[in-house]
Design an enzyme around this catalytic site. Structure first.
Site: not given
Ligand code: RIB
Length: 298
Positions: A40, A183, A218, A246
């Site tokens: 990442k 997220n 989105g 990322d």
């Protein structure tokens, strides 16, 4: 453009492409195998660099072939590796990735990434002093992330944290974060035990300080007025979604300083482009490619 310091992981991605994900105990024949540079931290550094930022990377690889290859790749991208350490006690981080129908599942073995220490952070004071923004993730020890946040604060630099993989954070670290980019699952883990459990309520409790990614939906954030703002995803044909988050984070750091709604739009556009090619870094756009996708000067 911004000077970005990325403090984070560097992995070799070992990628198997299959028609289906195997069930536990099942053996499948795969279609293809490939190795790609990943991790990442490294991915976010490459994303920011391709978008025109000056990027320095603080990280750790093993004294092995993967470590050498990954360092060479980062150097070829034009990333400053003055603070990349080679550790003789651990092997370079790897990620075993299965890709099926553009979705992925990932197992990371951190190796040398977990040898990146608060002392390494302390030794890189000059890089913090020179940066406009510091970007970090959670594939390195939490104590190292906390040290980076502390040093960024001492130098008066904004600290962006992509809290992936999911973990809960100590309160003193949370207070030092200018922008968190979870997220939906990561936001739930971060917010465990704190009031209303909907993601909308979780965002509303941190106005202007959390930008949540939601895949094909989105990105979302709560403005300072408490209202939820939505940046829809850009429609593309996805080949491999590895590294989309990322690219999103690298773009935020590269364009840091613009209003949050504008950052969300640029980051969603960059991450859409990133999924159109195989490998975490394969589709990451240059600044010109992003400008032409959006049909505007950047
Ligand atoms: O975010 C994608 C990355 O996660 C991969 O490149 C892999 O290395 C893991 O760290």
């Amino acid at each position: 453009m911004n000077r970005v310091l990325v403090v984070g992981s560097i992995n070799m991605d070992l990628v198997v492409e299959t028609d289906e994900f195997p069930a536990p105990g099942e053996t499948l024949l795969g279609r293809r195998f490939a190795t790609y540079p990943g991790g990442k931290g490294a991915n976010q550094a490459v994303a920011a660099r391709r978008l025109g930022a000056q990027v320095a990377m603080l990280g750790c690889v093993g004294r092995d072939a993967f470590g050498r290859e990954l360092s060479d790749r980062l150097a070829a991208e034009g990333i400053d590796l003055c603070h990349l350490r080679t550790d003789g006690e651990a092997s370079t981080g790897v990620a075993a990735i299965t890709v099926s129908r553009a979705e992925n599942s990932i197992v990371v073995v951190p190796g040398a990434n977990h040898r990146l220490s608060p002392d390494d952070v302390a030794a890189a004071g000059e890089a913090f002093a020179e940066a406009d923004v510091v970007l970090c993730q959670l594939e390195i020890p939490l104590a190292t992330v906390a040290a980076a946040a502390g040093l960024a604060q001492r130098h008066g630099k904004p600290f962006l944290l992509n809290p992936a993989p999911a973990a809960s954070l100590p309160a003193d670290l949370s207070e030092r974060i200018a922008l968190l980019t979870p997220n939906e699952h990561e936001l739930a883990v971060l917010s465990a035990g704190a009031g209303d459990g909907t993601w909308q309520a979780r965002l509303a409790r941190r106005p202007g300080r959390v930008l949540m990614t939601r895949g094909a939906d989105g990105a979302w954030f709560a403005g300072r007025d408490g209202q939820l703002h939505h940046q829809p995803a850009f429609r593309v044909t996805a080949v491999d979604t590895t590294g989309a988050g990322d690219t999103f984070n690298g773009a935020l750091a590269a364009f840091w300083g613009r209003p949050l709604a504008e950052l969300a739009r640029l980051a969603c556009a960059a991450s859409a482009l990133s999924v159109t090619r195989a490998g975490a870094q394969g589709g990451m756009p240059t600044r010109d490619q992003l400008a032409s996708f959006l049909g505007e000067a950047l």
